[in-house]
Each structure stands twice: as C-alpha cells, then as structure tokens.
Design a protein around this motif. Structure first.
Motif, PDB file in Angstrom:
ATOM      1  N   LEU A  68       0.854  -1.180   0.000  1.00  0.00           N
ATOM      2  CA  LEU A  68       0.000   0.000   0.000  1.00  0.00           C
ATOM      3  C   LEU A  68       0.896   1.239   0.000  1.00  0.00           C
ATOM      4  CD1 LEU A  68      -2.781  -0.887   2.605  1.00  0.00           C
ATOM      5  CD2 LEU A  68      -2.731  -1.321   0.153  1.00  0.00           C
ATOM      6  N   GLU A  69       0.665   2.138  -0.933  1.00  0.00           N
ATOM      7  CA  GLU A  69       1.451   3.365  -1.007  1.00  0.00           C
ATOM      8  C   GLU A  69       0.962   4.406  -0.007  1.00  0.00           C
ATOM      9  OE1 GLU A  69       1.475   4.589  -5.089  1.00  0.00           O
ATOM     10  OE2 GLU A  69       2.283   2.668  -5.756  1.00  0.00           O
ATOM     11  N   THR A  70      -0.330   4.351   0.298  1.00  0.00           N
ATOM     12  CA  THR A  70      -0.940   5.255   1.276  1.00  0.00           C
ATOM     13  C   THR A  70      -1.944   4.447   2.093  1.00  0.00           C
ATOM     14  OG1 THR A  70      -2.747   5.854  -0.205  1.00  0.00           O
ATOM     15  CG2 THR A  70      -0.779   7.232  -0.316  1.00  0.00           C
ATOM     16  N   SER A  71      -2.474   5.044   3.151  1.00  0.00           N
ATOM     17  CA  SER A  71      -3.517   4.385   3.943  1.00  0.00           C
ATOM     18  C   SER A  71      -4.745   4.159   3.072  1.00  0.00           C
ATOM     19  CB  SER A  71      -3.886   5.240   5.149  1.00  0.00           C
ATOM     20  OG  SER A  71      -2.795   5.346   6.024  1.00  0.00           O
ATOM     21  N   MET A  72      -5.355   2.977   3.222  1.00  0.00           N
ATOM     22  CA  MET A  72      -6.526   2.628   2.415  1.00  0.00           C
ATOM     23  C   MET A  72      -7.516   1.820   3.244  1.00  0.00           C
ATOM     24  SD  MET A  72      -4.645   1.424  -1.150  1.00  0.00           S
ATOM     25  CE  MET A  72      -6.097   1.445  -2.185  1.00  0.00           C
ATOM     26  N   THR A  73      -8.796   1.951   2.914  1.00  0.00           N
ATOM     27  CA  THR A  73      -9.833   1.100   3.495  1.00  0.00           C
ATOM     28  C   THR A  73      -9.923  -0.177   2.669  1.00  0.00           C
ATOM     29  OG1 THR A  73     -11.600   1.970   2.093  1.00  0.00           O
ATOM     30  CG2 THR A  73     -11.192   3.129   4.197  1.00  0.00           C
ATOM     31  N   ASP A  74     -10.668  -1.156   3.186  1.00  0.00           N
ATOM     32  CA  ASP A  74     -10.886  -2.386   2.432  1.00  0.00           C
ATOM     33  C   ASP A  74     -11.596  -2.094   1.110  1.00  0.00           C
ATOM     34  OD1 ASP A  74      -9.793  -4.290   4.379  1.00  0.00           O
ATOM     35  OD2 ASP A  74     -11.502  -3.699   5.618  1.00  0.00           O
ATOM     36  N   SER A  75     -12.553  -1.164   1.111  1.00  0.00           N
ATOM     37  CA  SER A  75     -13.266  -0.801  -0.128  1.00  0.00           C
ATOM     38  C   SER A  75     -12.309  -0.224  -1.156  1.00  0.00           C
ATOM     39  CB  SER A  75     -14.367   0.226   0.168  1.00  0.00           C
ATOM     40  OG  SER A  75     -15.369  -0.329   0.964  1.00  0.00           O
ATOM     41  N   GLU A  76     -11.389   0.612  -0.713  1.00  0.00           N
ATOM     42  CA  GLU A  76     -10.419   1.203  -1.637  1.00  0.00           C
ATOM     43  C   GLU A  76      -9.472   0.138  -2.188  1.00  0.00           C
ATOM     44  OE1 GLU A  76     -10.214   5.675   0.335  1.00  0.00           O
ATOM     45  OE2 GLU A  76      -8.946   4.072   1.148  1.00  0.00           O
ATOM     46  N   ILE A  77      -9.075  -0.797  -1.337  1.00  0.00           N
ATOM     47  CA  ILE A  77      -8.213  -1.903  -1.786  1.00  0.00           C
ATOM     48  C   ILE A  77      -8.954  -2.735  -2.822  1.00  0.00           C
ATOM     49  CG2 ILE A  77      -7.106  -4.060  -1.062  1.00  0.00           C
ATOM     50  CD1 ILE A  77      -6.470  -2.593   1.634  1.00  0.00           C
ATOM     51  N   GLY A 127      11.697 -12.254   4.294  1.00  0.00           N
ATOM     52  CA  GLY A 127      11.073 -13.129   3.313  1.00  0.00           C
ATOM     53  C   GLY A 127       9.879 -12.451   2.695  1.00  0.00           C
ATOM     54  N   VAL A 128       8.931 -13.239   2.239  1.00  0.00           N
ATOM     55  CA  VAL A 128       7.733 -12.715   1.584  1.00  0.00           C
ATOM     56  C   VAL A 128       6.868 -11.923   2.570  1.00  0.00           C
ATOM     57  CG1 VAL A 128       5.596 -13.390   0.411  1.00  0.00           C
ATOM     58  CG2 VAL A 128       7.739 -14.527  -0.164  1.00  0.00           C
ATOM     59  N   LEU A 129       6.747 -12.426   3.788  1.00  0.00           N
ATOM     60  CA  LEU A 129       5.948 -11.728   4.803  1.00  0.00           C
ATOM     61  C   LEU A 129       6.737 -10.561   5.384  1.00  0.00           C
ATOM     62  CD1 LEU A 129       4.515 -14.811   6.713  1.00  0.00           C
ATOM     63  CD2 LEU A 129       3.265 -13.298   5.149  1.00  0.00           C
ATOM     64  N   LEU A 130       6.049  -9.455   5.617  1.00  0.00           N
ATOM     65  CA  LEU A 130       6.682  -8.307   6.260  1.00  0.00           C
ATOM     66  C   LEU A 130       6.978  -8.639   7.717  1.00  0.00           C
ATOM     67  CD1 LEU A 130       4.431  -5.422   4.916  1.00  0.00           C
ATOM     68  CD2 LEU A 130       6.724  -6.041   4.145  1.00  0.00           C
ATOM     69  N   THR A 131       8.128  -8.207   8.195  1.00  0.00           N
ATOM     70  CA  THR A 131       8.506  -8.424   9.595  1.00  0.00           C
ATOM     71  C   THR A 131       8.994  -7.122  10.223  1.00  0.00           C
ATOM     72  OG1 THR A 131      10.749  -9.049   8.915  1.00  0.00           O
ATOM     73  CG2 THR A 131       9.151 -10.843   9.219  1.00  0.00           C
ATOM     74  N   ASN A 132       8.622  -6.012   9.616  1.00  0.00           N
ATOM     75  CA  ASN A 132       9.145  -4.706  10.009  1.00  0.00           C
ATOM     76  C   ASN A 132       8.097  -3.816  10.681  1.00  0.00           C
ATOM     77  OD1 ASN A 132       7.534  -4.318   7.808  1.00  0.00           O
ATOM     78  ND2 ASN A 132       9.023  -3.194   6.597  1.00  0.00           N
ATOM     79  N   SER A 133       7.149  -4.385  11.359  1.00  0.00           N
ATOM     80  CA  SER A 133       6.054  -3.711  12.065  1.00  0.00           C
ATOM     81  C   SER A 133       4.905  -3.316  11.143  1.00  0.00           C
ATOM     82  CB  SER A 133       6.530  -2.504  12.889  1.00  0.00           C
ATOM     83  OG  SER A 133       6.762  -1.379  12.063  1.00  0.00           O
ATOM     84  N   TYR A 134       5.037  -3.555   9.839  1.00  0.00           N
ATOM     85  CA  TYR A 134       3.901  -3.353   8.946  1.00  0.00           C
ATOM     86  C   TYR A 134       3.068  -4.630   8.926  1.00  0.00           C
ATOM     87  CZ  TYR A 134       6.009   0.977   7.368  1.00  0.00           C
ATOM     88  OH  TYR A 134       6.529   2.240   7.324  1.00  0.00           O
ATOM     89  N   GLY A 138      -2.451   0.820   6.813  1.00  0.00           N
ATOM     90  CA  GLY A 138      -1.440   1.859   6.651  1.00  0.00           C
ATOM     91  C   GLY A 138      -0.601   1.726   5.393  1.00  0.00           C
ATOM     92  N   GLY A 139      -0.088   2.865   4.950  1.00  0.00           N
ATOM     93  CA  GLY A 139       0.877   2.853   3.865  1.00  0.00           C
ATOM     94  C   GLY A 139       2.069   1.998   4.285  1.00  0.00           C
ATOM     95  N   GLY A 140       2.533   1.140   3.400  1.00  0.00           N
ATOM     96  CA  GLY A 140       3.623   0.222   3.722  1.00  0.00           C
ATOM     97  C   GLY A 140       3.138  -1.169   4.065  1.00  0.00           C
ATOM     98  N   ASP A 141       1.850  -1.323   4.410  1.00  0.00           N
ATOM     99  CA  ASP A 141       1.297  -2.652   4.647  1.00  0.00           C
ATOM    100  C   ASP A 141       1.269  -3.405   3.321  1.00  0.00           C
ATOM    101  OD1 ASP A 141       0.917  -1.980   7.310  1.00  0.00           O
ATOM    102  OD2 ASP A 141      -1.255  -1.684   7.123  1.00  0.00           O
ATOM    103  N   ARG A 142       1.202  -4.728   3.392  1.00  0.00           N
ATOM    104  CA  ARG A 142       1.256  -5.571   2.192  1.00  0.00           C
ATOM    105  C   ARG A 142      -0.034  -6.370   2.062  1.00  0.00           C
ATOM    106  NH1 ARG A 142       6.635  -8.749   1.602  1.00  0.00           N
ATOM    107  NH2 ARG A 142       7.253  -6.720   0.797  1.00  0.00           N
TER     108      ARG A 142
END
Length: 142
Positions: free
Chosen positions: A37-46, A77-84, A124-128
């Motif tokens: 995600l480049e910016t914060s988004m709702t599920d509808s926006e995703i 790895g594939v999963l984020l491990t950086n608090s996102y 949040g932005g940065g989430d995958r």
C-alpha cells in the motif's frame, strides 16, 4: 494452528472465525500476488484498486502455514517483519468476507494474526496485501 519452531498468537476473531475450521484437510497453498500500500486505504479502496478474490478458510490456513514456516523466527522473506501488516481477505463459511491482518511481533518474538470486519478502519501505507493469482469469488462489501 501449529508450526514447528514458531511462536504464534491469535486474536479472538481469528480463533472464532478462522481456526474453527482448522481440522479440515488443507489444500496446497494457493499462488499469490502481493502489493504494498502506497498510502492508507480502506478495504473498499483496496477492492476497487485490485479486485480482490478472497481465499477460502482452508486456503488461507494453508498459505499462512507455508509462508510463516519459511520465516518462523521473523526472518526476512515474503511476509513483512518490520512492524507493517500483511493483509489477506478470506470468505468464511457463512459467506461473509473478512480481512486478516498478521505480522511479526519483534518484542514478543512471535507471529500474530487476527481477523476484522471489512471497512472498520484504514490499513497503513507500507502494509502488504496478498491476493490470489487465480480468481474464484470476488470480494463483495456490504
């Protein structure tokens, strides 16, 4: 859900909505695509941006076991491990679609997973976001 050598924490919704089906035979993990995600988004926006096709509960459990099993102690790895957050959409047996958020808790040295009703807030932005690469049912928001 147990994964050898891995500490896991499950929120109440994840336990009640997802793990109740854990005893079913799990399929081969589905192929997936992932997007940041480049910016914060709702599920509808995703949904609007990527036309989400939700996983079945069994597919989600199989995918999580496979992905976490490759990063049991929070390795890169594939999963984020950086608090996102890693986000998945799953269709429950009652036909309701929910979001699953999971990530690495570095302080507790464990993976955490919980499930949420759709559009309860922003990711949040940065989430995958993980998306199946072979469509089945489209995500229908209330």
């Amino acid at each position: 859900m147990k994964i050898k050598g891995t500490k896991l924490y499950f929120g109440t919704n994840f336990e009640n909505w997802i793990l109740k089906d854990e005893s079913k035979k799990l399929p081969k993990p589905p192929t997936h695509l992932k997007y940041e995600l480049e910016t914060s988004m709702t599920d509808s926006e995703i949904q609007t941006k990527w036309s989400i096709m939700p996983y079945t509960v069994a597919e989600l459990l199989s995918l999580l076991k496979n992905l976490i099993g490759k990063q049991p102690k929070g390795e890169s790895g594939v999963l984020l491990t950086n608090s996102y957050v890693n986000i998945f959409y799953v269709k429950l047996d009652d036909a309701r679609v929910v979001a699953v958020g999971m990530g690495w808790d570095a302080g507790g040295r464990r993976w955490y997973c919980d499930a949420y009703d759709l559009d309860g807030g922003y990711w949040g932005g940065g989430d995958r976001v993980f998306i199946r690469s072979c469509p089945s049912d489209s995500l229908t928001l209330p």
